[in-house]
Write a protein that holds these residues in place. Structure first.
Motif, PDB file in Angstrom:
ATOM      1  N   HIS A   1     -40.367 -56.640 -20.567  1.00 63.65           N
ATOM      2  CA  HIS A   1     -41.606 -55.858 -20.422  1.00 63.65           C
ATOM      3  C   HIS A   1     -42.356 -55.800 -21.738  1.00 63.65           C
ATOM      4  O   HIS A   1     -41.760 -55.856 -22.824  1.00 63.65           O
ATOM      5  CB  HIS A   1     -41.327 -54.455 -19.873  1.00 63.65           C
ATOM      6  N   MET A   2     -43.667 -55.678 -21.630  1.00 62.30           N
ATOM      7  CA  MET A   2     -44.547 -55.725 -22.790  1.00 62.30           C
ATOM      8  C   MET A   2     -44.950 -54.352 -23.296  1.00 62.30           C
ATOM      9  O   MET A   2     -45.511 -54.233 -24.392  1.00 62.30           O
ATOM     10  CB  MET A   2     -45.810 -56.528 -22.446  1.00 62.30           C
ATOM     11  N   ASP A   3     -44.713 -53.309 -22.530  1.00 65.39           N
ATOM     12  CA  ASP A   3     -45.095 -51.964 -22.962  1.00 65.39           C
ATOM     13  C   ASP A   3     -43.998 -51.334 -23.806  1.00 65.39           C
ATOM     14  O   ASP A   3     -42.829 -51.727 -23.744  1.00 65.39           O
ATOM     15  CB  ASP A   3     -45.415 -51.061 -21.764  1.00 65.39           C
ATOM     16  N   VAL A   4     -44.378 -50.364 -24.624  1.00 62.53           N
ATOM     17  CA  VAL A   4     -43.437 -49.610 -25.457  1.00 62.53           C
ATOM     18  C   VAL A   4     -43.725 -48.128 -25.299  1.00 62.53           C
ATOM     19  O   VAL A   4     -44.821 -47.734 -24.886  1.00 62.53           O
ATOM     20  CB  VAL A   4     -43.539 -50.014 -26.948  1.00 62.53           C
ATOM     21  N   VAL A   5     -42.742 -47.303 -25.631  1.00 62.30           N
ATOM     22  CA  VAL A   5     -42.936 -45.855 -25.541  1.00 62.30           C
ATOM     23  C   VAL A   5     -43.706 -45.357 -26.767  1.00 62.30           C
ATOM     24  O   VAL A   5     -43.784 -46.046 -27.785  1.00 62.30           O
ATOM     25  CB  VAL A   5     -41.584 -45.118 -25.435  1.00 62.30           C
ATOM     26  N   PRO A   6     -44.285 -44.146 -26.692  1.00 68.69           N
ATOM     27  CA  PRO A   6     -44.979 -43.586 -27.860  1.00 68.69           C
ATOM     28  C   PRO A   6     -44.044 -43.444 -29.056  1.00 68.69           C
ATOM     29  O   PRO A   6     -42.816 -43.405 -28.913  1.00 68.69           O
ATOM     30  CB  PRO A   6     -45.463 -42.222 -27.353  1.00 68.69           C
ATOM     31  N   THR A   7     -44.638 -43.333 -30.237  1.00 68.53           N
ATOM     32  CA  THR A   7     -43.844 -43.278 -31.467  1.00 68.53           C
ATOM     33  C   THR A   7     -43.179 -41.924 -31.683  1.00 68.53           C
ATOM     34  O   THR A   7     -42.257 -41.820 -32.492  1.00 68.53           O
ATOM     35  CB  THR A   7     -44.719 -43.602 -32.685  1.00 68.53           C
ATOM     36  N   GLY A   8     -43.621 -40.873 -30.981  1.00 68.56           N
ATOM     37  CA  GLY A   8     -43.000 -39.566 -31.099  1.00 68.56           C
ATOM     38  C   GLY A   8     -43.577 -38.734 -32.238  1.00 68.56           C
ATOM     39  O   GLY A   8     -44.447 -39.189 -32.991  1.00 68.56           O
ATOM     40  N   GLU A   9     -43.073 -37.533 -32.380  1.00 64.69           N
ATOM     41  CA  GLU A   9     -43.590 -36.582 -33.368  1.00 64.69           C
ATOM     42  C   GLU A   9     -42.838 -36.630 -34.696  1.00 64.69           C
ATOM     43  O   GLU A   9     -43.328 -36.160 -35.716  1.00 64.69           O
ATOM     44  CB  GLU A   9     -43.531 -35.156 -32.801  1.00 64.69           C
ATOM     45  N   ILE A  10     -41.624 -37.183 -34.688  1.00 69.54           N
ATOM     46  CA  ILE A  10     -40.831 -37.243 -35.916  1.00 69.54           C
ATOM     47  C   ILE A  10     -41.347 -38.368 -36.807  1.00 69.54           C
ATOM     48  O   ILE A  10     -41.601 -39.480 -36.336  1.00 69.54           O
ATOM     49  CB  ILE A  10     -39.344 -37.454 -35.592  1.00 69.54           C
ATOM     50  N   GLU A  11     -41.502 -38.080 -38.093  1.00 64.45           N
ATOM     51  CA  GLU A  11     -42.060 -39.061 -39.014  1.00 64.45           C
ATOM     52  C   GLU A  11     -41.117 -40.247 -39.198  1.00 64.45           C
ATOM     53  O   GLU A  11     -39.906 -40.101 -39.298  1.00 64.45           O
ATOM     54  CB  GLU A  11     -42.330 -38.411 -40.371  1.00 64.45           C
ATOM     55  N   TRP A  12     -41.693 -41.453 -39.234  1.00 68.87           N
ATOM     56  CA  TRP A  12     -40.945 -42.682 -39.467  1.00 68.87           C
ATOM     57  C   TRP A  12     -40.894 -42.980 -40.958  1.00 68.87           C
ATOM     58  O   TRP A  12     -41.799 -42.615 -41.706  1.00 68.87           O
ATOM     59  CB  TRP A  12     -41.621 -43.855 -38.764  1.00 68.87           C
ATOM     60  N   GLN A  13     -39.853 -43.681 -41.377  1.00 68.97           N
ATOM     61  CA  GLN A  13     -39.783 -44.184 -42.746  1.00 68.97           C
ATOM     62  C   GLN A  13     -40.524 -45.516 -42.874  1.00 68.97           C
ATOM     63  O   GLN A  13     -40.882 -45.932 -43.960  1.00 68.97           O
ATOM     64  CB  GLN A  13     -38.319 -44.371 -43.168  1.00 68.97           C
ATOM     65  N   HIS A  14     -40.728 -46.169 -41.742  1.00 71.84           N
ATOM     66  CA  HIS A  14     -41.447 -47.438 -41.705  1.00 71.84           C
ATOM     67  C   HIS A  14     -42.665 -47.277 -40.806  1.00 71.84           C
ATOM     68  O   HIS A  14     -42.662 -46.478 -39.871  1.00 71.84           O
ATOM     69  CB  HIS A  14     -40.543 -48.552 -41.168  1.00 71.84           C
TER      70      HIS A  14
ATOM     71  N   ALA B   1     -33.287 -47.666 -29.514  1.00 70.91           N
ATOM     72  CA  ALA B   1     -34.425 -47.700 -28.599  1.00 70.91           C
ATOM     73  C   ALA B   1     -35.029 -46.304 -28.446  1.00 70.91           C
ATOM     74  O   ALA B   1     -34.309 -45.309 -28.339  1.00 70.91           O
ATOM     75  CB  ALA B   1     -33.986 -48.231 -27.243  1.00 70.91           C
ATOM     76  N   HIS B   2     -36.336 -46.227 -28.463  1.00 67.83           N
ATOM     77  CA  HIS B   2     -37.096 -44.980 -28.309  1.00 67.83           C
ATOM     78  C   HIS B   2     -36.920 -44.023 -29.486  1.00 67.83           C
ATOM     79  O   HIS B   2     -37.364 -42.872 -29.419  1.00 67.83           O
ATOM     80  CB  HIS B   2     -36.739 -44.245 -27.004  1.00 67.83           C
ATOM     81  N   GLN B   3     -36.262 -44.483 -30.546  1.00 68.82           N
ATOM     82  CA  GLN B   3     -35.997 -43.631 -31.704  1.00 68.82           C
ATOM     83  C   GLN B   3     -36.979 -43.937 -32.843  1.00 68.82           C
ATOM     84  O   GLN B   3     -37.569 -45.016 -32.891  1.00 68.82           O
ATOM     85  CB  GLN B   3     -34.572 -43.864 -32.204  1.00 68.82           C
ATOM     86  N   PRO B   4     -37.156 -42.995 -33.793  1.00 72.12           N
ATOM     87  CA  PRO B   4     -37.902 -43.330 -35.008  1.00 72.12           C
ATOM     88  C   PRO B   4     -37.199 -44.471 -35.751  1.00 72.12           C
ATOM     89  O   PRO B   4     -35.969 -44.576 -35.713  1.00 72.12           O
ATOM     90  CB  PRO B   4     -37.867 -42.031 -35.821  1.00 72.12           C
ATOM     91  N   ASP B   5     -37.991 -45.317 -36.404  1.00 71.72           N
ATOM     92  CA  ASP B   5     -37.463 -46.455 -37.167  1.00 71.72           C
ATOM     93  C   ASP B   5     -36.604 -47.375 -36.307  1.00 71.72           C
ATOM     94  O   ASP B   5     -35.566 -47.895 -36.732  1.00 71.72           O
ATOM     95  CB  ASP B   5     -36.680 -45.968 -38.389  1.00 71.72           C
ATOM     96  N   GLU B   6     -37.059 -47.576 -35.089  1.00 72.73           N
ATOM     97  CA  GLU B   6     -36.459 -48.565 -34.199  1.00 72.73           C
ATOM     98  C   GLU B   6     -36.466 -49.935 -34.891  1.00 72.73           C
ATOM     99  O   GLU B   6     -37.405 -50.277 -35.594  1.00 72.73           O
ATOM    100  CB  GLU B   6     -37.278 -48.617 -32.910  1.00 72.73           C
ATOM    101  N   TYR B   7     -35.411 -50.710 -34.677  1.00 76.57           N
ATOM    102  CA  TYR B   7     -35.348 -52.011 -35.338  1.00 76.57           C
ATOM    103  C   TYR B   7     -34.566 -53.004 -34.499  1.00 76.57           C
ATOM    104  O   TYR B   7     -33.872 -52.642 -33.533  1.00 76.57           O
ATOM    105  CB  TYR B   7     -34.690 -51.894 -36.716  1.00 76.57           C
ATOM    106  N   VAL B   8     -34.683 -54.284 -34.877  1.00 78.83           N
ATOM    107  CA  VAL B   8     -33.825 -55.322 -34.347  1.00 78.83           C
ATOM    108  C   VAL B   8     -33.283 -56.119 -35.522  1.00 78.83           C
ATOM    109  O   VAL B   8     -33.998 -56.352 -36.507  1.00 78.83           O
ATOM    110  CB  VAL B   8     -34.576 -56.248 -33.361  1.00 78.83           C
TER     111      VAL B   8
END
Length: 382
Positions: free
Chosen positions: A73-86, A354-361
């Motif tokens: 799928h091409m959609d992603v969830v919102p980034t959320g309210e918690i600040e990201w480091q990236h 997944a769905h977390q701040p600073d999500e990565y692969v």
């Protein structure tokens, strides 16, 4: 396409803000289409809504043969309210990882599918059969894209399907379904100083929730060896408009995660019976159930020949472990195609991010998945 180019292309896709809601997946679809057009791979765009477009790509061999489906799928969830480091849409590379919303869930898997097809095309493969990529909109909010494509028959010709959701490239052959009932209680407004002339919807909903969480409601199921038991929780409750007004409406939203032995229609009937039971104490209670999301559980036999093939690709001796996941996927819709086919969930990405701040692969896992998809396709279509 070398490893550096493969990494750069994934970063380009992560930088596209296809956040759902509203989705805006068309830009991702167009980016993929440009890649496929460049390499002479046939594509089709299927519009779902404004700025929301599914993409289907076909890589055909010279001879007829089986059809392997790949999907993401091409959609992603919102980034959320918690600040990201990236930067959530910066696709920053650091310590062998690419960070960004969708890096794990699941643009890395989707792009890996696309690049596996491009690489096979460059090698003059497949000689027979076909690889079909189904890039969908709206998986994160009801799997609406896969539902549309299934209803239009795009999955009917498949003989097997790989869903590139994050599994750290481990093989999953089952996932839970999702049933999201919304129960709405209706009352009658009155002045807060005269509650006796109104009907308090919150009071009625309180009785319904107590009945659901108590002994009056119990899920009927057989525990699954891969998925375990079903779960349910009441995650939203809203009612009332003002402190001095008896509320005439209150609703709850439930999240139920189901296993293959369950029947969703039976669960809904059980909830209706709970409401009827509460009515014996509160005869003026009026409530209804609306279904916000209904996704079937998915399970493929461990003895299926396609599963065995995938096991041999992951481990030469075929000893790769099989598992299940608690979330649903687009497979919940694709299983309703006219033809029955095995489904394997296999993709890069650490599910816990997944769905977390600073999500990565992890880049290595992403690049490995491209080779896995190529090897599976080559063996399946041989």
């Amino acid at each position: 396409m070398n490893q550096e180019e493969a990494t750069s292309f994934l970063q380009d896709i992560i930088q596209i803000k296809s956040v759902n809601p509203p989705g805006n997946e068309t830009e991702v679809a167009q980016k993929l289409k440009t890649l496929f057009d460049k390499h002479g791979i046939e594509t089709e765009l299927v519009e779902y809504d404004e700025n929301r477009t599914n993409l289907i790509a076909h890589l055909k061999g010279k001879e007829d043969g089986p059809v392997l489906g790949l999907t993401g799928h091409m959609d992603v969830v919102p980034t959320g309210e918690i600040e990201w480091q990236h930067d959530p849409f910066g696709a920053e590379e650091e310590d062998g990882k690419i960070y960004g919303r969708g890096a794990c869930d699941m643009k890395s898997g989707l792009v890996a599918c696309a690049l596996a097809m491009v690489s096979l095309k460059e090698e003059g493969l497949p000689e027979k059969g076909e690889i079909t990529l189904l890039a969908t909109v709206g998986e994160e909010a009801g799997a609406v894209g896969s539902k549309q494509l299934t209803e239009k028959g795009y999955a009917d010709a498949l003989d097997a399907l790989i869903i590139a959701e994050p599994t750290r490239n481990e093989i999953k052959i089952a996932h839970k379904g999702a049933l999201w009932p919304q129960i709405i209680a209706y009352g009658k407004t009155a002045h807060g100083s005269m509650p006796e002339v109104g009907v308090n919807a919150i009071v009625h909903m309180n009785e319904i929730t107590h009945a659901i969480l108590g002994e009056k409601f119990e899920l009927q199921y057989e525990e699954d060896e891969l998925l375990g038991a079903p779960t349910y929780s009441i995650d939203v409750i809203k009612g009332g408009s003002n402190t001095n007004v008896v509320p005439d409406q209150c609703f709850i939203n439930m999240d139920m995660r189901t296993v293959p032995s369950q029947d969703h229609s039976q669960i809904i009937q059980q909830l209706e019976q709970v409401i009827e039971t509460v009515k014996t104490t509160y005869p003026d209670l009026h409530a209804e159930i609306r279904i916000l999301n209904d996704q079937s559980p998915v399970k493929t036999s461990a003895e299926d020949s396609f599963v065995k093939l995938v096991q041999r690709v992951v481990n030469v001796d075929g000893s790769a472990e099989l598992g299940g996941i608690t979330a649903y996927s687009d497979g919940s819709q694709f299983i309703h195609a006219k033809n029955e086919f095995p489904i394997v969930v296999l993709g890069p990405g650490e599910t816990s991010t997944a769905h977390q701040p600073d999500e990565y692969v992890e880049i290595d896992k992403y690049l490995d998945s491209i080779n896995l998809y190529k090897a599976i396709a080559t063996k399946f279509l041989a």
